[in-house]
Design a protein around this motif. Structure first.
Motif, PDB file in Angstrom:
ATOM      1  N   ARG A  60     -17.184   9.742 -13.628  1.00  0.00           N
ATOM      2  CA  ARG A  60     -15.961   8.999 -13.954  1.00  0.00           C
ATOM      3  C   ARG A  60     -14.754   9.562 -13.192  1.00  0.00           C
ATOM      4  O   ARG A  60     -13.956   8.824 -12.634  1.00  0.00           O
ATOM      5  CB  ARG A  60     -15.714   9.088 -15.468  1.00  0.00           C
ATOM      6  N   SER A 186     -20.926   7.081  -8.739  1.00  0.00           N
ATOM      7  CA  SER A 186     -19.472   6.964  -8.531  1.00  0.00           C
ATOM      8  C   SER A 186     -19.209   5.836  -7.538  1.00  0.00           C
ATOM      9  O   SER A 186     -18.269   5.047  -7.708  1.00  0.00           O
ATOM     10  CB  SER A 186     -18.870   8.284  -8.040  1.00  0.00           C
ATOM     11  N   ALA A 228     -20.663   3.205 -18.647  1.00  0.00           N
ATOM     12  CA  ALA A 228     -19.498   2.601 -17.993  1.00  0.00           C
ATOM     13  C   ALA A 228     -19.450   1.090 -18.215  1.00  0.00           C
ATOM     14  O   ALA A 228     -18.609   0.404 -17.632  1.00  0.00           O
ATOM     15  CB  ALA A 228     -19.530   2.910 -16.503  1.00  0.00           C
TER      16      ALA A 228
END
Ligand code: URA
Length: 432
Positions: A60, A186, A228
């Motif tokens: 994150r 990512s 996410a």
């Protein structure tokens, strides 16, 4: 807090908190952490591991280090697919036009080949004039208008990963499961895809040498994606032998075009159609048979090939080239079976051989020869007679090392070889 303290805590096997991770990633991105400190941190993670929560926080914070790609205005579900890297893996060249021709918007950020693995951007550059450096606005517009785009990420996408990966590459810290998971995810989360399919390779030609390690990595990445809020699917697939029959940029593009023209069926077409069908199923909720039928029809009708021509033209290339074949180097060396038996081969040695012929790069920025490569004439486990061709090496001279490596990739066993399944495991896809 100092960068030193975070490294020291990880060295002692402590679990890092949100603040420490956020601080460390910020220091990577703003230049406050030195390369030697990033290396020490990565080695501490490689040796001591990370909890799933630490890995999620690392991912994150890495996403936050850059600019997320803007989501196109057009309504619809956006899909992405990522392979952890292998040899003769041109699934993207098949999957993106198949999905786009079926109305699934495909926004694909890809990379270049490194070491023994091939890269989609290099293969796409076989098309004359095709650009793989689309700006975020060009990328967004193309996905909206054409339904699919494949481009490199910009300097501003996850800069913390860019810096960390460059350090890992030269400090033997690439093969850490949490670091790979954070690096891959990512970049996936910085894009706008709603459905992400991860193809995690295992075998001698992959980062993960065993199926169990690959499964651990895949499960970790699926859990990061899910946390996410993205639908994340993962396949664990075999990379002990090359996926397709051709290795090398032009040769691999030719093979993908043959598959899209319906002229060839092999493990590459099987896996590409499998991935495409899984994404169609996840998005539309239809059954397996229906999804496979739609994928096969998009190829049989020529719709997928026409869509690839559109994508190539939209990126500045010559779309008519999808109906032809790209040239191969004229120098030829045939590798023959030394005896009668069953063929065994190493994807790693074949990938290295192609790189040594000039088809790969040792470091970022090296130029590559698109015409060199290796064409397999037999697959893993095929019966073979003494003297029969196993592979053809295409070279432009000065090829002793590449030929020797390609020769060393094969052996013939007197016992039948048990072929591994192409897909070892598949899971994920649940909504959060
Ligand atoms: N690919 C990535 O993007 N990152 C890794 O760490 C390994 C493979």
């Amino acid at each position: 807090m100092r960068v030193y303290d975070v490294i020291d805590a990880k060295k002692r096997g402590e679990t890092l908190g949100e603040e420490e991770i956020a601080f460390f990633v910020r220091e990577i991105a703003n230049g406050g952490a030195q390369d030697c400190q990033i290396a020490a941190f990565c080695m501490a993670v490689l040796l001591n591991g990370m909890t799933d929560e630490e890995c999620f926080l690392l991912t994150r914070e890495m996403v936050k280090s850059g600019d997320a790609a803007p989501r196109p205005r057009a309504e619809g579900v956006y899909a992405d697919k990522h392979s952890t890297g292998g040899v003769s893996d041109s699934t993207t060249l098949i999957l993106v036009p198949v999905l786009a021709s079926l109305g699934v918007k495909c926004a694909k950020y890809s990379g270049r080949g490194l070491a023994h693995t091939g890269g989609t951007l290099d293969k796409l550059e076989s098309f004359t004039g095709l650009r793989v450096d689309l700006s975020p606005e060009e990328f967004e517009r193309q996905v909206e208008e054409v339904g699919g785009a494949v481009s490199g990420q910009t300097e501003k996408t996850v800069p913390a990963d860019k810096r960390m990966y460059a350090v890992r590459d030269v400090t033997a810290t690439v093969d850490s499961i949490p670091l790979i998971a954070a690096s891959v995810m990512s970049k996936k989360l910085a894009s706008f895809a709603d459905v992400i399919l991860l193809d995690v390779k295992y075998g001698d030609g992959a980062f993960m040498k065993t199926a169990r390690e690959a499964e651990r990595l895949a499960r970790l990445m699926v859990s990061i994606g899910k946390s996410a809020g993205r639908r994340t699917l993962a396949a664990v697939t075999d990379m002990n032998a090359p996926l397709g029959d051709n290795i090398g940029c032009n040769a691999e593009v030719n093979e993908a075009l043959q598959i899209l023209r319906g002229e060839k069926q092999n493990r590459l077409s099987e896996l590409s159609f499998f991935h495409a069908a899984k994404i169609v199923q996840a998005i539309s909720g239809c059954g397996k048979e229906e999804a496979f039928a739609a994928v096969r029809e998009s190829v049989a009708s020529g719709a997928a090939l026409r869509k690839l021509a559109e994508i190539v033209s939209a990126q500045g290339g010559d779309g008519k080239e999808v109906y032809g074949a790209f040239p191969l180097a004229e120098g030829r060396h045939i590798i023959r079976a030394a005896e009668e038996g069953y063929v065994q081969m190493s994807a790693l040695a074949l990938g290295r051989a192609c790189a040594a012929l000039g088809g790969g790069r040792a470091r970022e920025g090296d130029t590559i020869d698109h015409t060199v490569g290796i064409l397999l004439k037999k697959r893993e486990g095929s019966p073979v007679q003494k003297g029969e061709p196993l592979a053809e090496v295409c070279h432009n001279g000065n090829a002793e090392e590449g030929i020797a490596l390609a020769e060393s990739a094969f052996c013939v066993s007197d016992k039948k070889i048990k072929c591994r399944p192409l897909v070892y495991a598949f899971f994920g896809g649940e909504r959060r």
